[in-house]
Design a protein around this motif. Structure first.
Motif, PDB file in Angstrom:
ATOM      1  N   MET A   1       0.853  -1.171   0.000  1.00  0.00           N
ATOM      2  CA  MET A   1       0.000   0.000   0.000  1.00  0.00           C
ATOM      3  C   MET A   1       0.896   1.230   0.000  1.00  0.00           C
ATOM      4  SD  MET A   1      -3.270   0.662  -0.086  1.00  0.00           S
ATOM      5  CE  MET A   1      -3.616  -1.055  -0.145  1.00  0.00           C
ATOM      6  N   THR A   2       0.725   2.103  -0.958  1.00  0.00           N
ATOM      7  CA  THR A   2       1.564   3.289  -1.070  1.00  0.00           C
ATOM      8  C   THR A   2       0.962   4.429  -0.261  1.00  0.00           C
ATOM      9  OG1 THR A   2       0.401   4.005  -3.032  1.00  0.00           O
ATOM     10  CG2 THR A   2       2.350   2.636  -3.359  1.00  0.00           C
ATOM     11  N   GLU A  17     -13.067  -8.501  23.516  1.00  0.00           N
ATOM     12  CA  GLU A  17     -11.615  -8.615  23.479  1.00  0.00           C
ATOM     13  C   GLU A  17     -11.178  -8.300  22.056  1.00  0.00           C
ATOM     14  OE1 GLU A  17      -8.158 -12.007  23.851  1.00  0.00           O
ATOM     15  OE2 GLU A  17     -10.099 -12.373  24.787  1.00  0.00           O
ATOM     16  N   GLY A  18     -10.422  -7.211  21.892  1.00  0.00           N
ATOM     17  CA  GLY A  18     -10.021  -6.858  20.539  1.00  0.00           C
ATOM     18  C   GLY A  18      -9.143  -5.629  20.466  1.00  0.00           C
ATOM     19  N   GLN A  19      -8.579  -5.435  19.286  1.00  0.00           N
ATOM     20  CA  GLN A  19      -7.678  -4.321  19.028  1.00  0.00           C
ATOM     21  C   GLN A  19      -7.780  -3.937  17.557  1.00  0.00           C
ATOM     22  OE1 GLN A  19      -3.391  -5.136  19.247  1.00  0.00           O
ATOM     23  NE2 GLN A  19      -3.203  -3.326  20.554  1.00  0.00           N
ATOM     24  N   ASP A  20      -7.503  -2.684  17.266  1.00  0.00           N
ATOM     25  CA  ASP A  20      -7.541  -2.180  15.894  1.00  0.00           C
ATOM     26  C   ASP A  20      -6.375  -1.206  15.734  1.00  0.00           C
ATOM     27  OD1 ASP A  20      -8.223  -1.301  13.358  1.00  0.00           O
ATOM     28  OD2 ASP A  20     -10.166  -0.493  13.927  1.00  0.00           O
ATOM     29  N   THR A  21      -5.612  -1.381  14.690  1.00  0.00           N
ATOM     30  CA  THR A  21      -4.498  -0.487  14.376  1.00  0.00           C
ATOM     31  C   THR A  21      -4.769   0.131  13.018  1.00  0.00           C
ATOM     32  OG1 THR A  21      -2.951  -1.854  15.613  1.00  0.00           O
ATOM     33  CG2 THR A  21      -2.005  -0.346  14.013  1.00  0.00           C
ATOM     34  N   CYS A  22      -4.586   1.454  12.913  1.00  0.00           N
ATOM     35  CA  CYS A  22      -4.900   2.147  11.668  1.00  0.00           C
ATOM     36  C   CYS A  22      -3.817   3.163  11.332  1.00  0.00           C
ATOM     37  CB  CYS A  22      -6.253   2.841  11.793  1.00  0.00           C
ATOM     38  SG  CYS A  22      -6.851   3.550  10.240  1.00  0.00           S
ATOM     39  N   ARG A  23      -3.602   3.314  10.033  1.00  0.00           N
ATOM     40  CA  ARG A  23      -2.633   4.288   9.512  1.00  0.00           C
ATOM     41  C   ARG A  23      -3.367   5.204   8.540  1.00  0.00           C
ATOM     42  NH1 ARG A  23       1.168   4.391   4.885  1.00  0.00           N
ATOM     43  NH2 ARG A  23       0.243   2.490   4.077  1.00  0.00           N
ATOM     44  N   LEU A  24      -3.155   6.505   8.692  1.00  0.00           N
ATOM     45  CA  LEU A  24      -3.670   7.499   7.760  1.00  0.00           C
ATOM     46  C   LEU A  24      -2.518   7.920   6.872  1.00  0.00           C
ATOM     47  CD1 LEU A  24      -5.747   9.583   6.710  1.00  0.00           C
ATOM     48  CD2 LEU A  24      -5.003  11.096   8.573  1.00  0.00           C
ATOM     49  N   LEU A  33      -6.974   5.177   4.498  1.00  0.00           N
ATOM     50  CA  LEU A  33      -7.013   4.608   5.842  1.00  0.00           C
ATOM     51  C   LEU A  33      -6.701   3.130   5.666  1.00  0.00           C
ATOM     52  CD1 LEU A  33     -10.279   6.031   7.464  1.00  0.00           C
ATOM     53  CD2 LEU A  33      -7.941   6.481   8.173  1.00  0.00           C
ATOM     54  N   VAL A  34      -5.656   2.664   6.323  1.00  0.00           N
ATOM     55  CA  VAL A  34      -5.250   1.264   6.219  1.00  0.00           C
ATOM     56  C   VAL A  34      -5.258   0.683   7.630  1.00  0.00           C
ATOM     57  CG1 VAL A  34      -3.455  -0.333   5.466  1.00  0.00           C
ATOM     58  CG2 VAL A  34      -3.781   1.841   4.254  1.00  0.00           C
ATOM     59  N   GLY A  35      -6.118  -0.310   7.868  1.00  0.00           N
ATOM     60  CA  GLY A  35      -6.267  -0.813   9.226  1.00  0.00           C
ATOM     61  C   GLY A  35      -6.294  -2.318   9.340  1.00  0.00           C
ATOM     62  N   ASP A  49      -8.685  -6.976   7.667  1.00  0.00           N
ATOM     63  CA  ASP A  49      -7.866  -5.870   7.172  1.00  0.00           C
ATOM     64  C   ASP A  49      -8.768  -4.995   6.314  1.00  0.00           C
ATOM     65  OD1 ASP A  49      -5.582  -6.930   8.368  1.00  0.00           O
ATOM     66  OD2 ASP A  49      -5.152  -8.182   6.629  1.00  0.00           O
ATOM     67  N   TYR A  50      -8.605  -3.679   6.441  1.00  0.00           N
ATOM     68  CA  TYR A  50      -9.451  -2.771   5.670  1.00  0.00           C
ATOM     69  C   TYR A  50      -8.620  -1.641   5.074  1.00  0.00           C
ATOM     70  CZ  TYR A  50      -9.388  -0.106  10.074  1.00  0.00           C
ATOM     71  OH  TYR A  50      -9.002   0.566  11.206  1.00  0.00           O
ATOM     72  N   VAL A  51      -9.075  -1.189   3.915  1.00  0.00           N
ATOM     73  CA  VAL A  51      -8.497  -0.033   3.238  1.00  0.00           C
ATOM     74  C   VAL A  51      -9.663   0.840   2.788  1.00  0.00           C
ATOM     75  CG1 VAL A  51      -7.124   0.804   1.293  1.00  0.00           C
ATOM     76  CG2 VAL A  51      -6.515  -1.364   2.399  1.00  0.00           C
TER      77      VAL A  51
END
Length: 192
Positions: A1-2, A17-24, A33-35, A49-51
């Motif tokens: 992902m560029t 019980e959970g976690q989410d990591t995201c990058r803008l 948004l890449v998570g 995984d989501y984009v």
């Protein structure tokens, strides 16, 4: 992902019980948004995984969700073209005026309307989202209002169709850092 990373965040789920990591990230078309959402629920362990691709004006262009949930493979493509929303190429009714995607399993997608609110002078923004009910994988309209309060970084939120209201804490990147009872940021990086 560029794309050049603008901010990152990791949330801990408060309702399971959970976690989410995201990058803008900045991209040629606008924003990405890449998570990576990981959680346990009644259907088992989910690794999704989501984009989400957005225009320069913070409006959703399309989104992809892929992964597994319990015994099920998940592959969803949501496309917003010419005012129409498609889920895996199937037109979705009732979403003509929607400008945002709202993925029910992550707080990441609140970012787009929050960024638009930051850019305007009015203290409130009302928008219609194409709300992905997950795991049912259906899209429905969700009218949302985000209103500034007198406290910096605190936003009042209302979802019309669900009659849900809460107060969100938001960082300078536009990510929600506290979503009462649902999500709380554990780690965040917002370069100056």
């Amino acid at each position: 992902m560029t794309g050049k990373t603008v901010a990152t965040i990791t949330w801990r789920a408060l309702y399971c019980e959970g976690q989410d990591t995201c990058r803008l990230a900045r991209a040629d078309h606008g924003w990405l948004l890449v998570g990576h959402a990981r959680f346990h629920d009644d259907d088992g362990f989910a690794a999704l995984d989501y984009v989400v691709r957005c225009s320069e004006e913070w409006q959703t262009l399309d989104a992809d969700i892929a992964g597994t949930h319990g015994e099920m493979d998940v592959r969803l493509h949501i496309d917003h073209r010419n005012g129409e929303w498609l889920l895996n190429e199937t037109p979705q009714p009732g979403l003509k005026d929607a400008t945002d995607i709202d993925l029910s399993f992550t707080p990441a997608t609140n970012l787009m309307p929050l960024r638009r609110l930051f850019k305007q002078q009015d203290d409130a923004l009302t928008t219609r989202a194409a709300w992905l009910h997950y795991p049912a994988a259906t899209l429905a309209p969700l009218d949302q209002t985000y209103s500034r309060t007198s406290t910096y970084g605190v936003i009042d939120y209302r979802a019309e169709q669900t009659d849900y209201t809460t107060t969100l804490e938001v960082n300078d990147a536009g990510f929600v850092t506290d979503y009462p009872g649902l999500w709380h940021a554990e780690d965040q990086h917002v370069p100056l």
